[in-house]
Scaffold this active site. Structure first.
Site, PDB file in Angstrom:
ATOM      1  N   GLY A 154       0.837  -1.212   0.000  1.00  0.00           N
ATOM      2  CA  GLY A 154       0.000   0.000   0.000  1.00  0.00           C
ATOM      3  C   GLY A 154       0.865   1.253   0.000  1.00  0.00           C
ATOM      4  NE  ARG A 172      -2.355  -4.336  -1.007  1.00  0.00           N
ATOM      5  CZ  ARG A 172      -1.879  -3.692   0.063  1.00  0.00           C
ATOM      6  NH1 ARG A 172      -0.786  -4.093   0.657  1.00  0.00           N
ATOM      7  NH2 ARG A 172      -2.533  -2.650   0.556  1.00  0.00           N
ATOM      8  CG  ASP A 224       1.012  -3.236  10.266  1.00  0.00           C
ATOM      9  OD1 ASP A 224       1.870  -2.592   9.620  1.00  0.00           O
ATOM     10  OD2 ASP A 224       0.243  -4.039   9.712  1.00  0.00           O
ATOM     11  CB  ILE A 261     -10.152   9.642   2.377  1.00  0.00           C
ATOM     12  CG1 ILE A 261     -11.163   9.884   1.260  1.00  0.00           C
ATOM     13  CG2 ILE A 261      -9.805  10.936   3.092  1.00  0.00           C
ATOM     14  CD1 ILE A 261     -12.479  10.462   1.726  1.00  0.00           C
TER      15      ILE A 261
HETATM   16  O1  F6P Z   1      -1.704  -1.798   4.697  1.00  0.00           O
HETATM   17  C1  F6P Z   1      -2.212  -0.546   4.402  1.00  0.00           C
HETATM   18  C2  F6P Z   1      -3.695  -0.598   4.172  1.00  0.00           C
HETATM   19  O2  F6P Z   1      -4.110   0.703   3.801  1.00  0.00           O
HETATM   20  C3  F6P Z   1      -4.530  -1.145   5.309  1.00  0.00           C
HETATM   21  O3  F6P Z   1      -4.785  -0.216   6.329  1.00  0.00           O
HETATM   22  C4  F6P Z   1      -5.786  -1.558   4.585  1.00  0.00           C
HETATM   23  O4  F6P Z   1      -6.477  -2.519   5.355  1.00  0.00           O
HETATM   24  C5  F6P Z   1      -5.241  -2.087   3.282  1.00  0.00           C
HETATM   25  O5  F6P Z   1      -3.993  -1.457   3.081  1.00  0.00           O
HETATM   26  C6  F6P Z   1      -6.122  -1.833   2.070  1.00  0.00           C
HETATM   27  O6  F6P Z   1      -5.497  -2.410   0.966  1.00  0.00           O
HETATM   28  P1  F6P Z   1      -5.902  -2.105  -0.548  1.00  0.00           P
HETATM   29  O7  F6P Z   1      -5.501  -0.697  -0.867  1.00  0.00           O
HETATM   30  O8  F6P Z   1      -5.126  -3.082  -1.350  1.00  0.00           O
HETATM   31  O9  F6P Z   1      -7.365  -2.262  -0.622  1.00  0.00           O
END
Ligand code: F6P
Length: 335
Positions: free
Chosen positions: A25, A86, A144, A266
């Site tokens: 992310g 990813r 985290d 956001i």
């Molecule tokens: O790991 C960062 C994060 O923004 C998390 O807080 C959230 O649960 C996840 O990524 C969302 O992932 P994606 O953008 O792939 O939907």
């Protein structure tokens, strides 16, 4: 904002050519880190390449030499100019071997990986299996990652969420309403905790602590009993986003009339705060200095607010604990 303690960086120069990528992310402040890697490397006579789109771009050979001007005017921008992804394919050993071959063919001797736990897992396996040097920089809004007090993007995400709560509070108090605000955090409640305390939430729901509907309604009723006309509950989305809506449905069955506001992506975008720009700059430069000196197989993080090298084995798959007392403090302060 407290000043990060920056110990002297290693001065040895073993590597002549490195690369940098962002993965997982995106997080505000990643651009500051990319800029720092590029400029610190060039200042030390080391060639540096930018890899587009994380490990996916690496496998596609999307690797370009970077100049000082390649990273001009990016420190203030959210997202990542290198793009990100990813990459499930990188879970395969054969794919990681191919990635190392691509890097070696380009004359690259080391890789800076800016990302989270999953990105570090890829980097660590790549290094173990092929001997290709890697170093991690913690970049995720979730904060985290074990063995670092802070991650790039967390401060900006929390500030964005608190600003949203301040706005929601205006309408909540005008109408005397109950609001559930869903913030990000797949496996951890750091965003929810800081947002809840800073935004004055009545209750905070996090993946680390099971909170029953009874406890949530109890907290709301206690507030009403002492004269509160509006309430805000902060909910970390957890592994399955939409949790705030599911809780709201339960509250509706108990006679409440809640409104739900899901902040979603956001929180991931926007101008990085001063803190995240500083953090990205310092960690990016430190990671480059360590990698160029021949140090690899770990992450550059913050311990006691001081830049530190931590081996991957102490980081990957390890749980960073949410301070329990902070959770109850949030409730004490909201009463
Ligand atoms: O790991 C960062 C994060 O923004 C998390 O807080 C959230 O649960 C996840 O990524 C969302 O992932 P994606 O953008 O792939 O939907």
């Amino acid at each position: 904002m407290s000043m990060i303690t920056i110990p002297d960086f290693p001065k040895t120069k073993k590597l002549k050519s490195i690369a940098v990528l962002t993965s997982g992310g995106d997080a505000p402040g990643m651009n500051a880190a990319v800029r720092a890697v590029v400029r610190y490397a060039i200042a030390n006579g080391v060639a540096v390449s930018g890899i587009m789109k994380g490990y996916s771009g690496l496998l596609e050979g999307q690797i370009e030499p970077m100049k000082l001007s390649s990273v001009a005017n990016i420190i203030q921008r959210g997202g990542t100019v290198l793009k990100t992804d990813r990459c499930p394919a990188f879970l395969k050993r054969s794919v990681r071997k191919e990635a190392a071959n691509i890097l070696v063919r380009k004359g690259i001797e080391g890789l800076v990986v800016i990302g989270g736990d999953g990105s570090f897992t890829g980097a660590s396996l790549l290094e173990k299996e092929t001997g290709f040097r890697t170093i991690g920089v913690p970049g995720t809004i979730d904060n985290d990652i074990a063995e670092t007090e802070d991650t790039i993007g967390f401060d900006t995400a929390v500030n964005t969420a608190i600003e949203a709560i301040d706005r929601i509070r205006d309408t909540a108090s005008s109408h005397g309403r109950l609001f559930l605000v869903e913030v990000m955090g797949r496996n951890s409640g750091f965003i929810a905790l800081s947002t809840g305390i800073g935004g004055g939430a009545e209750t905070i729901v996090v993946p680390e602590a099971a909170l029953t509907l009874g406890k949530i309604t109890g907290a709301i009723r206690r507030g009403i009993a002492r004269g509160k006309t509006s309430s805000i509950i902060v909910v970390a989305e957890g592994p399955k986003p939409g949790l705030a809506t599911r809780i709201a449905n339960g509250l509706a069955k108990n006679g409440f009339d809640p409104k739900v506001c899901t902040l979603g992506h956001i929180q991931r975008g926007g101008i990085p705060t001063a803190h995240d720009r500083m953090l990205g700059s310092v960690l990016g430069a430190a990671a480059t200095a360590y990698l160029v000196s021949g140090k690899s197989g770990g992450m550059i993080g913050l311990r006691e607010n001081t830049v530190a090298f931590v081996p991957y084995r102490d980081v990957i798959g390890k749980k960073k604990t949410l301070p329990k007392f902070a959770m109850s403090l949030a409730e004490i302060l909201a009463t």
